[in-house]
Motif scaffolding. Structure first.
Motif, PDB file in Angstrom:
ATOM      1  N   LEU A 181     -35.364 -24.557 -27.980  1.00  6.35           N
ATOM      2  CA  LEU A 181     -34.701 -23.363 -27.440  1.00  6.35           C
ATOM      3  C   LEU A 181     -33.827 -22.659 -28.480  1.00  6.35           C
ATOM      4  O   LEU A 181     -33.306 -21.564 -28.227  1.00  6.35           O
ATOM      5  N   LEU A 182     -33.673 -23.312 -29.650  1.00  5.61           N
ATOM      6  CA  LEU A 182     -32.635 -22.882 -30.594  1.00  5.61           C
ATOM      7  C   LEU A 182     -32.701 -21.399 -30.978  1.00  5.61           C
ATOM      8  O   LEU A 182     -31.702 -20.689 -30.851  1.00  5.61           O
ATOM      9  N   ASP A 183     -33.861 -20.919 -31.433  1.00  3.24           N
ATOM     10  CA  ASP A 183     -33.920 -19.545 -31.942  1.00  3.24           C
ATOM     11  C   ASP A 183     -33.544 -18.530 -30.864  1.00  3.24           C
ATOM     12  O   ASP A 183     -32.763 -17.613 -31.104  1.00  3.24           O
ATOM     13  N   VAL A 238     -27.308 -28.156 -27.256  1.00  3.18           N
ATOM     14  CA  VAL A 238     -25.872 -27.906 -27.175  1.00  3.18           C
ATOM     15  C   VAL A 238     -25.117 -28.223 -28.465  1.00  3.18           C
ATOM     16  O   VAL A 238     -24.155 -27.531 -28.803  1.00  3.18           O
ATOM     17  N   ASP A 239     -25.547 -29.244 -29.204  1.00  7.48           N
ATOM     18  CA  ASP A 239     -24.811 -29.570 -30.434  1.00  7.48           C
ATOM     19  C   ASP A 239     -24.951 -28.438 -31.454  1.00  7.48           C
ATOM     20  O   ASP A 239     -23.963 -27.977 -32.030  1.00  7.48           O
ATOM     21  N   VAL A 240     -26.180 -27.987 -31.643  1.00  5.71           N
ATOM     22  CA  VAL A 240     -26.408 -26.915 -32.620  1.00  5.71           C
ATOM     23  C   VAL A 240     -25.757 -25.617 -32.131  1.00  5.71           C
ATOM     24  O   VAL A 240     -25.197 -24.849 -32.917  1.00  5.71           O
ATOM     25  N   ALA A 259     -21.602 -21.349 -32.213  1.00  5.75           N
ATOM     26  CA  ALA A 259     -20.431 -20.713 -31.582  1.00  5.75           C
ATOM     27  C   ALA A 259     -19.203 -20.803 -32.488  1.00  5.75           C
ATOM     28  O   ALA A 259     -18.442 -19.848 -32.624  1.00  5.75           O
ATOM     29  N   GLN A 260     -19.035 -21.954 -33.122  1.00  3.92           N
ATOM     30  CA  GLN A 260     -17.856 -22.131 -33.983  1.00  3.92           C
ATOM     31  C   GLN A 260     -17.951 -21.218 -35.201  1.00  3.92           C
ATOM     32  O   GLN A 260     -16.994 -20.525 -35.554  1.00  3.92           O
ATOM     33  N   VAL A 282     -30.663 -35.799 -37.394  1.00  4.77           N
ATOM     34  CA  VAL A 282     -31.521 -34.879 -36.619  1.00  4.77           C
ATOM     35  C   VAL A 282     -30.808 -33.550 -36.422  1.00  4.77           C
ATOM     36  O   VAL A 282     -31.374 -32.463 -36.622  1.00  4.77           O
ATOM     37  N   ILE A 283     -29.523 -33.616 -36.045  1.00  5.18           N
ATOM     38  CA  ILE A 283     -28.769 -32.373 -35.793  1.00  5.18           C
ATOM     39  C   ILE A 283     -28.535 -31.634 -37.102  1.00  5.18           C
ATOM     40  O   ILE A 283     -28.694 -30.414 -37.200  1.00  5.18           O
ATOM     41  N   SER A 284     -28.161 -32.406 -38.130  1.00  4.30           N
ATOM     42  CA  SER A 284     -27.810 -31.812 -39.413  1.00  4.30           C
ATOM     43  C   SER A 284     -28.979 -31.046 -40.029  1.00  4.30           C
ATOM     44  O   SER A 284     -28.800 -29.977 -40.614  1.00  4.30           O
TER      45      SER A 284
END
Ligand SMILES: NC(=O)C1=CN([C@@H]2O[C@H](COP(=O)(O)OP(=O)(O)OC[C@H]3O[C@@H](n4cnc5c(N)ncnc54)[C@H](O)[C@@H]3O)[C@@H](O)[C@H]2O)C=CC1
Ligand SMILES: CC(=O)C(=O)O
Length: 311
Positions: free
Chosen positions: A88-90, A119-121, A126-127, A300-302
């Motif tokens: 869903l990221l893009d 949510v993590d990405v 957002a930050q 994975v997140i990084s």
């Protein structure tokens, strides 16, 4: 105190409903690109308040978020059956480009709670886009997975989930890590407790619980298209902890300087939450397998945050 929710589909409206029932905040403002939807949810939820709390719930525009102490971000698309959160990221990063700008223009001091997946990405997005300090941009992270873990473990042992102290850490996603080594109830380690209660808790049974926690979203989405009550209550719990300056420990995701050698990664650890957002990160004791799994989850997140271009 005013709380804003941007994106009032299933997750945003469930969060508003949970807040109204739990008496969180005094005013909840619902903002959506579909104003009719926001208005309809606001009406419906406000009709529940006579049975719960005197919180005012209404639909509004970004201007109505002025002075909000907390703004929840639940806008964007969710998974289709079989789809992973990371897919869903893009689409959701594009949505955040618009909404973050609008929120910051009117509520630059608000604490942001991110629910949108992955949510993590999205917490990182957002930050970075908002420039708000790290501890004030909080992803719901594994708060929901932790709740699922406690629920399933409590059901297995025949004790209340509220009395189970156990966490899921890492990514809110397929690489998440249930922490069995420090799981407890009533100060008794979970394996000892199972023995004392004459309940079996073999490694196959633990694996089944871990798998069911990890795959809960897939099976719920298969059955009803989306998940929303669990995360709605989780969001409400985070907002309550902030508004009441509770200093409660919750597993949530924020940008983290270093996780087992992986730098600058948005990931869930147990954290103390109060009026200023995340006050302190806690460093859990892990066994070797959990440590390796948490490092992999951070990687994975990084990999995804490194590929993102937010310029
Ligand atoms: N963090 C977690 O544990 C969980 C996260 N989610 C995630 O929450 C997100 C929302 O899910 P649902 O509420 O089920 O989806 P939904 O489709 O019901 O609601 C999304 C809402 O966002 C609104 N929206 C889209 N673009 C917008 C924009 N630019 N400005 C304002 N509003 C906009 C839509 O109009 C819609 O009302 C998804 O990314 C989903 O994967 C869902 C469950 C658990
Ligand atoms: C959809 C989602 O992220 C969940 O229910 O865990």
């Amino acid at each position: 105190m005013k709380v804003g929710i941007v994106g009032t589909g299933m997750v945003g409206s469930s969060a508003a409903y949970a807040m109204a029932l739990m008496g969180v905040g005094t005013q909840i403002v619902l903002v959506d690109q579909d104003p009719k939807l926001a208005h309809a949810h606001a009406q419906d939820i406000s009709h529940a308040t006579p049975f719960a709390s005197p919180v005012q719930v209404h639909a509004g525009d970004y201007d109505d978020l002025q002075d909000a102490k907390v703004v929840v971000l639940a806008a964007g698309v969710g998974q289709k059956p079989g789809e992973s959160r990371l897919a869903l990221l893009d689409r959701n990063a594009k949505v955040f480009r618009t909404i973050i700008k609008n929120i910051i223009a009117v509520a630059p001091d608000a604490i942001l709670i991110v629910a949108t997946n992955p949510v993590d990405v999205m917490t990182y997005v957002a930050q970075r886009l908002s420039g708000i300090p790290v501890g004030k941009v909080i992803g719901t992270g594994t708060i929901l997975d932790t709740a699922r873990f406690r629920t399933l473990l409590g059901q297995h042992l025949g004790i209340a989930a509220q009395s189970v102290h156990a966490y899921v850490l890492g990514e809110h996603g397929d690489s998440e890590v249930p922490i069995w080594s420090s799981a407890m109830a009533g100060s008794v380690p979970i394996d000892t407790l199972a023995n004392q209660m004459g309940r079996s808790l073999l490694s196959e049974e633990k694996n089944t619980i871990s798998t069911n926690v990890r795959d809960a979203a897939y099976s719920i989405i298969e059955g009803k298209g989306a998940t929303y009550y669990g995360i709605g209550a989780g969001v409400a719990r985070i907002v309550q902890a902030i508004l009441d300056d509770e200093r409660i420990v919750l597993s949530v995701s924020i940008m983290t300087d270093d996780v087992l050698g992986v730098p600058n990664v948005p990931i869930s650890l147990p954290r103390i939450i109060g009026a200023q957002g995340v006050l302190t990160d806690m460093v859990p004791e892990l066994d070797k397998i959990e440590e390796n799994a948490l490092r992999k989850s951070a990687e994975v997140i990084s990999e995804l945050t490194e590929q993102l271009n937010l310029a």
